[in-house]
Design an enzyme around this catalytic site. Sequence first.
Site, PDB file in Angstrom:
ATOM      1  N   ASP A  41     -18.135   7.001  13.659  1.00 42.46           N
ATOM      2  CA  ASP A  41     -19.415   7.158  12.981  1.00 42.46           C
ATOM      3  C   ASP A  41     -19.343   6.583  11.572  1.00 42.46           C
ATOM      4  O   ASP A  41     -20.333   6.592  10.854  1.00 42.46           O
ATOM      5  CB  ASP A  41     -19.789   8.647  12.890  1.00 42.46           C
ATOM      6  CG  ASP A  41     -20.273   9.207  14.214  1.00 42.46           C
ATOM      7  OD1 ASP A  41     -21.117   8.567  14.848  1.00 42.46           O
ATOM      8  OD2 ASP A  41     -19.806  10.292  14.605  1.00 42.46           O
ATOM      9  N   LYS A  58     -10.648  11.465   5.955  1.00 44.89           N
ATOM     10  CA  LYS A  58     -10.144  10.791   7.149  1.00 44.89           C
ATOM     11  C   LYS A  58      -9.103   9.724   6.825  1.00 44.89           C
ATOM     12  O   LYS A  58      -8.381   9.276   7.715  1.00 44.89           O
ATOM     13  CB  LYS A  58     -11.301  10.218   7.968  1.00 44.89           C
ATOM     14  CG  LYS A  58     -12.132  11.322   8.610  1.00 44.89           C
ATOM     15  CD  LYS A  58     -12.879  10.889   9.834  1.00 44.89           C
ATOM     16  CE  LYS A  58     -13.477  12.109  10.541  1.00 44.89           C
ATOM     17  NZ  LYS A  58     -14.185  11.759  11.777  1.00 44.89           N
TER      18      LYS A  58
END
Length: 382
Positions: free
Chosen positions: A116, A67
């Site tokens: 998250d 990410k």
Amino acid sequence: MMNRRHGTPGVVVLPDSGFRRAQEEIASWPGHAQTPLVELPDVAVAARVGAVAYKHEATRFGLGSFKALGGAYAVMRLLQAELAKRGVANAATAAELMEGKYKDATKAITVCCATDGNHGRSVAWGAKLFGAACVIFVHEHVSQGRRDAIAKYGAEIRVVPGNYDDAVREAQKQADANKWFVVSDTSYPGYTEVPRDVMQGYRVMAEEAATQFGAAPTHVFIQGGVGGVAAAVSAQMRARFGTGVRIVVVEPEKAACLLASAEAGEPVSVPGDLDTLMAGLACGEPSLLAWQELERAAFAFMAVPDESAVDCMKVLDARTPVVVAGESAVAGLAGLLLAAGEPFARAALGLESDSRIVLFGTEGATDPEVYARLVGHAPSSD
């Protein structure tokens, strides 16, 4: 579940021009390095296929997950656009932002998102790198270790009751109230351009894997979540190899919103607290852009139990050399092993003795305490 719509025409979600821009930009950043593609011959034997390779993202920009490619790139793109809109700089470069040339303007811009764990870390890192303020919304089930990993980049952490989707809504609400800018990895009606940039960044990982693997894979087993990474990998595999690669999307049983959407024939949400240990995949609502890609390009959708993820973490940890994989990194591996061992699924997916499989290990031990609890000891430095 086999995708009834596989192969039908659809819209171009991720134009190749946007990927080329992302690839060139990210390659110029300090610390950029290609992550390894690890051959797993033992897994290939267990799955009775020809080859299995695992794209190991634990070292990506020091953030522990793929990410790092998406959120930070989208922060940069947003700041460039906003500086141009405000008449500060028509074409600010990443280097200029990093050196603080426009810091008086960028520090007045606040980016935010829900997470998250891994996406928020990327956005916070990007905000620090390029000079913006940052607020990250986490739901109450995000571990303290992941909260601390985000906070070390200077972001303010706000905890939201409920699950990931509740945090997404709160981030948007606060952004509207405070004139902040949401940098989300999920998209919804009226909000698509920033998530598109995020997904274009993800394609860098898929392009690296395609180049490293050499020949076209027959199958890719890839994690679900909101679908952003699966859609990015799907788009890049098609760009490199055409439509022959079978994309299998794998989700936790307790958060299988893409599988539910495939069954319904349209995007649907799954209810509940999404209580899966695969924290990065605990998402109940599909990303609109991701669904537009996956509804026609995914070959099949699967859901796997949490215990299969733990088993796969232990399998990779027991190898020589060790592969340290976080709990959300191994859904694809779990899907492959479960499907390969079930005659109907094996036949339906076309898994053969000469099949060539690519898996994406999307994170390392992003919370070492969680890793130690699940595997039985602290992560080694693989």
